[in-house]
Scaffold this motif. Structure first.
Motif, PDB file in Angstrom:
ATOM      1  N   GLU A   1      -2.586 -10.498  -0.818  1.00  0.00           N
ATOM      2  CA  GLU A   1      -3.018 -10.238   0.567  1.00  0.00           C
ATOM      3  C   GLU A   1      -2.530 -11.359   1.485  1.00  0.00           C
ATOM      4  N   GLU A   2      -2.644 -12.588   0.989  1.00  0.00           N
ATOM      5  CA  GLU A   2      -2.150 -13.735   1.777  1.00  0.00           C
ATOM      6  C   GLU A   2      -0.663 -13.591   2.068  1.00  0.00           C
ATOM      7  N   PHE A   3       0.100 -13.225   1.036  1.00  0.00           N
ATOM      8  CA  PHE A   3       1.552 -13.072   1.211  1.00  0.00           C
ATOM      9  C   PHE A   3       1.852 -11.962   2.223  1.00  0.00           C
ATOM     10  N   CYS A   4       1.055 -10.896   2.179  1.00  0.00           N
ATOM     11  CA  CYS A   4       1.279  -9.788   3.127  1.00  0.00           C
ATOM     12  C   CYS A   4       1.031 -10.251   4.568  1.00  0.00           C
ATOM     13  N   HIS A   5      -0.013 -11.092   4.755  1.00  0.00           N
ATOM     14  CA  HIS A   5      -0.252 -11.644   6.103  1.00  0.00           C
ATOM     15  C   HIS A   5       0.937 -12.458   6.543  1.00  0.00           C
ATOM     16  N   GLU A   6       1.407 -13.314   5.632  1.00  0.00           N
ATOM     17  CA  GLU A   6       2.531 -14.191   5.984  1.00  0.00           C
ATOM     18  C   GLU A   6       3.787 -13.377   6.302  1.00  0.00           C
ATOM     19  N   ALA A   7       3.922 -12.228   5.653  1.00  0.00           N
ATOM     20  CA  ALA A   7       5.088 -11.373   5.911  1.00  0.00           C
ATOM     21  C   ALA A   7       4.911 -10.570   7.205  1.00  0.00           C
ATOM     22  N   GLY A   8       3.747 -10.723   7.846  1.00  0.00           N
ATOM     23  CA  GLY A   8       3.540 -10.075   9.149  1.00  0.00           C
ATOM     24  C   GLY A   8       3.041  -8.644   9.058  1.00  0.00           C
ATOM     25  N   LEU A   9       2.596  -8.212   7.899  1.00  0.00           N
ATOM     26  CA  LEU A   9       2.085  -6.832   7.807  1.00  0.00           C
ATOM     27  C   LEU A   9       0.852  -6.685   8.696  1.00  0.00           C
ATOM     28  N   PRO A  10       0.698  -5.539   9.341  1.00  0.00           N
ATOM     29  CA  PRO A  10      -0.469  -5.354  10.209  1.00  0.00           C
ATOM     30  C   PRO A  10      -1.780  -5.484   9.419  1.00  0.00           C
ATOM     31  N   GLU A  11      -2.808  -5.948  10.115  1.00  0.00           N
ATOM     32  CA  GLU A  11      -4.167  -6.074   9.532  1.00  0.00           C
ATOM     33  C   GLU A  11      -4.581  -4.769   8.874  1.00  0.00           C
ATOM     34  N   GLY A  12      -5.168  -4.889   7.712  1.00  0.00           N
ATOM     35  CA  GLY A  12      -5.756  -3.708   7.071  1.00  0.00           C
ATOM     36  C   GLY A  12      -4.797  -2.905   6.219  1.00  0.00           C
ATOM     37  N   VAL A  13      -3.491  -3.267   6.247  1.00  0.00           N
ATOM     38  CA  VAL A  13      -2.535  -2.485   5.452  1.00  0.00           C
ATOM     39  C   VAL A  13      -2.663  -2.824   3.965  1.00  0.00           C
ATOM     40  N   CYS A  14      -2.866  -4.112   3.666  1.00  0.00           N
ATOM     41  CA  CYS A  14      -3.031  -4.504   2.265  1.00  0.00           C
ATOM     42  C   CYS A  14      -4.219  -5.455   2.137  1.00  0.00           C
ATOM     43  N   GLN A  15      -5.260  -4.991   1.500  1.00  0.00           N
ATOM     44  CA  GLN A  15      -6.425  -5.855   1.257  1.00  0.00           C
ATOM     45  C   GLN A  15      -6.629  -5.967  -0.253  1.00  0.00           C
ATOM     46  N   VAL A  16      -6.893  -7.173  -0.714  1.00  0.00           N
ATOM     47  CA  VAL A  16      -7.117  -7.373  -2.157  1.00  0.00           C
ATOM     48  C   VAL A  16      -8.488  -8.028  -2.330  1.00  0.00           C
ATOM     49  N   LEU A  17      -9.371  -7.323  -2.992  1.00  0.00           N
ATOM     50  CA  LEU A  17     -10.737  -7.812  -3.167  1.00  0.00           C
ATOM     51  C   LEU A  17     -10.866  -8.542  -4.494  1.00  0.00           C
ATOM     52  N   MET A  18     -11.797  -9.490  -4.524  1.00  0.00           N
ATOM     53  CA  MET A  18     -12.137 -10.114  -5.796  1.00  0.00           C
ATOM     54  C   MET A  18     -13.413  -9.460  -6.301  1.00  0.00           C
ATOM     55  N   GLY A  19     -13.496  -9.325  -7.613  1.00  0.00           N
ATOM     56  CA  GLY A  19     -14.728  -8.741  -8.128  1.00  0.00           C
ATOM     57  C   GLY A  19     -14.612  -8.332  -9.576  1.00  0.00           C
ATOM     58  N   ASP A  20     -15.705  -7.788 -10.087  1.00  0.00           N
ATOM     59  CA  ASP A  20     -15.793  -7.420 -11.496  1.00  0.00           C
ATOM     60  C   ASP A  20     -15.714  -5.899 -11.654  1.00  0.00           C
ATOM     61  N   GLY A  21     -16.185  -5.424 -12.804  1.00  0.00           N
ATOM     62  CA  GLY A  21     -16.157  -3.986 -13.063  1.00  0.00           C
ATOM     63  C   GLY A  21     -16.974  -3.200 -12.058  1.00  0.00           C
ATOM     64  N   GLU A  22     -18.084  -3.791 -11.600  1.00  0.00           N
ATOM     65  CA  GLU A  22     -18.912  -3.072 -10.614  1.00  0.00           C
ATOM     66  C   GLU A  22     -18.149  -2.876  -9.313  1.00  0.00           C
ATOM     67  N   THR A  23     -17.385  -3.910  -8.933  1.00  0.00           N
ATOM     68  CA  THR A  23     -16.565  -3.790  -7.710  1.00  0.00           C
ATOM     69  C   THR A  23     -15.522  -2.691  -7.907  1.00  0.00           C
ATOM     70  N   GLY A  24     -14.905  -2.686  -9.122  1.00  0.00           N
ATOM     71  CA  GLY A  24     -13.920  -1.636  -9.430  1.00  0.00           C
ATOM     72  C   GLY A  24     -14.574  -0.267  -9.369  1.00  0.00           C
ATOM     73  N   GLY A  25     -15.779  -0.175  -9.937  1.00  0.00           N
ATOM     74  CA  GLY A  25     -16.500   1.094  -9.923  1.00  0.00           C
ATOM     75  C   GLY A  25     -16.755   1.551  -8.491  1.00  0.00           C
ATOM     76  N   ALA A  26     -17.136   0.583  -7.631  1.00  0.00           N
ATOM     77  CA  ALA A  26     -17.393   0.936  -6.224  1.00  0.00           C
ATOM     78  C   ALA A  26     -16.112   1.443  -5.558  1.00  0.00           C
ATOM     79  N   LEU A  27     -14.981   0.864  -5.925  1.00  0.00           N
ATOM     80  CA  LEU A  27     -13.711   1.309  -5.322  1.00  0.00           C
ATOM     81  C   LEU A  27     -13.406   2.756  -5.726  1.00  0.00           C
ATOM     82  N   THR A  28     -13.710   3.081  -6.996  1.00  0.00           N
ATOM     83  CA  THR A  28     -13.430   4.466  -7.419  1.00  0.00           C
ATOM     84  C   THR A  28     -14.353   5.472  -6.724  1.00  0.00           C
ATOM     85  N   GLN A  29     -15.454   4.992  -6.154  1.00  0.00           N
ATOM     86  CA  GLN A  29     -16.424   5.890  -5.490  1.00  0.00           C
ATOM     87  C   GLN A  29     -16.309   5.832  -3.969  1.00  0.00           C
ATOM     88  N   SER A  30     -15.273   5.149  -3.471  1.00  0.00           N
ATOM     89  CA  SER A  30     -15.289   4.804  -2.051  1.00  0.00           C
ATOM     90  C   SER A  30     -14.528   5.790  -1.168  1.00  0.00           C
TER      91      SER A  30
END
Ligand code: NAD
Length: 513
Positions: A187-216
């Motif tokens: 995500e940091e590299f994408c900011h530095e490359a000038g990609l617009p906000e919100g195009v690439c977000q990378v979250l930190m987290g565990d299996g529960e976070t992954g589970g939430a992503l599959t339900q989102s």
């Protein structure tokens, strides 16, 4: 000694994990896991950013990805440092499998993008070709969720993200809790490359976070990880009727024929099992060797295994790095200990390297193993080399096909025709002749597993299109439709006669087949 441990939740209620380096066991600080609300907020942000991103031309998106490649290259040392700290892998494994692979894949998919994502005209078959024209439009799916593992923590996050973004999607990714910063740096590299906000977000987290992503309510999930989690992810995607790809585990077999180049095959058996500490989905997990060369083969592998250097801090000046995660170390130990207890011979290694403070396991050569033991059936994902003798190619193929996995495999022979014939009989997603673990590194080829090794494929032409909905648009060449009501016996007969002309009349068949 746990590489990550849950500590008391943060004041805001998020789960917190403390992390350690597997090479030195030094603290690597703490992370907060993204909560269900964080995931939903990220997906909402990605959804808001998506229309403008999709409205860019393919060339404009390609330019952004080429800027991202430049940022990765400029930050190669920093990226290697983050990867080596969290994984304990040797510098060279980090440079080849994370930095180089990312640059190579971006290059390939940027070239492909123009070819496979640009709207195209297709000619129509049959009688409709005279009145209709067809175009295919490659529309992005929307927001893509990417869930990645710890063994290739940057590349396995970056690769699907880049493909999804090139196709006009925005992404919300989640790296493994074992290696969260290796993924988040994208995500940091994408900011530095000038990609617009919100195009690439990378979250930190565990299996529960992954589970939430599959339900989102994302529009696709690209998942790389274990079979068990893959099944859970697939169930969540089916529930929401969204597409998914699953890149799962493997138990790759190497078949070494009597006419193989012995030196090359021996090196490959060792490197293929030990590279990236054996944490490689296409790593060699079983070696089947023709009885005519078996003894010499084993002696040579053992000599090489004993010469492997292990144990410099942070992966410097060493061949084989740390085991990245204590959970994996426990699996490696369990498989080897089980084989030992059942009478396997240990010709090299065989137990944890206790001279080192970190999580180190040496190259371990095993013989006299049986096919139904865990070390031959389950994914060990460590520097373990079980070598089995075969009398006939049929026997070798039957054993190679005898697990629930089917990711990749290799055949070793100087006779390419024979090698290809054997390869075709292997129940695997892909095969290499006289090489190991190649296929993930060849983006031209569709990569994916059969049986429990996965579903769908990443790479190849179909990969970028897998992040699109292909929308056919049909229109008239000379105005609109002339067909429809009223039906009559006359119109029915006319249709009958016309079909007779199309499929029975020699002139009609020239046009219509
Ligand atoms: P894992 O399945 O434990 O975890 C993978 C990811 O899924 C992690 O980010 C994890 O946090 C997340 N996760 C865990 N539970 C989840 C849930 N219920 N819902 C959603 N996400 C969840 O796998 P791992 O141990 O991190 O990775 C190792 C496995 O990955 C091995 O089996 C390896 O062979 C496989 N792998 C496959 C490929 C391939 O291309 N086929 C490539 C690399 C690794």
């Amino acid at each position: 000694m746990a590489i990550f441990e849950r500590i008391e939740d943060a004041a805001c209620g998020r789960r917190r994990l403390s992390l350690k380096s597997p090479a030195t066991l030094e603290s690597l600080g703490e992370i907060e896991c993204a909560s269900k609300e964080d995931v939903e907020a990220a997906v909402a942000k990605a959804r808001a950013a998506q229309p403008a991103w999709a409205a860019l031309s393919v060339e404009e998106r390609i330019n952004y990805m080429l800027k991202l490649r430049a940022v990765i290259l400029n930050n190669a040392e920093r990226l290697v440092d983050v990867v080596v700290k969290e994984t304990g892998k040797p510098l060279q494994d980090a440079m080849i499998f994370e930095v180089y692979a990312a640059c190579d894949f971006i290059t390939y998919f940027c070239r492909q993008a123009k070819k496979v994502l640009t709207e195209e005209r297709r000619s129509i078959h049959g009688v409709l070709r005279f009145t209709k024209k067809l175009r295919l439009v490659y529309k992005p799916l929307g927001v893509v969720g990417v869930i990645s593992p710890w063994n290739g923590p940057f590349i396995l996050t970056a690769n699907p993200c880049v493909q999804a973004m090139l196709a006009g999607n925005t992404v919300v990714a989640k790296g493994s809790e074992v290696t969260p910063r290796c993924a988040a740096i994208l995500e940091e590299f994408c900011h530095e490359a000038g990609l617009p906000e919100g195009v690439c977000q990378v979250l930190m987290g565990d299996g529960e976070t992954g589970g939430a992503l599959t339900q989102s309510k994302v529009d696709k999930i690209s998942f790389t990880g274990s079979v068990d989690t893959g099944k859970r992810v697939a169930a969540a995607c089916i529930e929401q009727l969204i597409p998914y790809t699953l890149e799962l585990g493997g138990k790759d077999a190497m078949i070494v024929c009597a006419d193989a180049n012995l030196e090359e095959a021996v090196h490959a058996a060792l490197w293929g099992s030990c590279v990236n500490t054996g944490h490689f989905c296409c790593g060699t997990e079983r070696v089947y060797v023709d009885e005519a060369i078996y003894d010499t083969f084993c002696d040579k592998v053992v000599a090489l295994a004993k010469a492997v250097r292990q144990g410099q801090q942070h992966g410097k000046d060493e061949d084989l790095g740390a085991v990245f995660w204590d959970r994996q170390l426990a699996i490696i130990e369990a498989h080897v200990d089980d084989a030992k207890a059942r009478g396997a011979k240990i010709l090299a290694g065989g137990e944890r390297n206790k001279d080192l403070p970190g999580l180190y396991y040496p190259p371990t050569v095993l013989t006299d193993v049986q096919e139904d033991w865990d070390v031959m059936q389950k994914e060990t994902f460590g520097p373990i080399i079980p070598i089995v003798k075969f009398k006939s190619i049929d026997e070798a193929i039957e054993k190679a096909n005898g697990t629930s996995y089917g990711l990749h495999g290799s055949v070793w022979t100087k006779d390419e025709t024979k090698g290809i014939a054997i390869a075709k009989r292997l129940d695997t997603g892909s095969v290499a002749i006289n090489d190991i673990g190649m296929m993930y590194g060849v983006p031209t080829a569709p990569f994916g597993g059969v049986k429990e090794s996965g579903f769908g494929s990443i790479h190849g032409e179909s990969s970028l299109r897998g992040y699109c909905h292909v929308q056919p648009i049909i229109s008239g060449k000379y105005g609109g439709s002339q067909t429809g009501y009223p039906y009559s016996e006359k119109s029915y007969k006319r249709m009958e006669q016309f079909m007779g002309f199309m499929y029975k009349n020699p002139i009609g068949r020239l046009f219509f087949g």
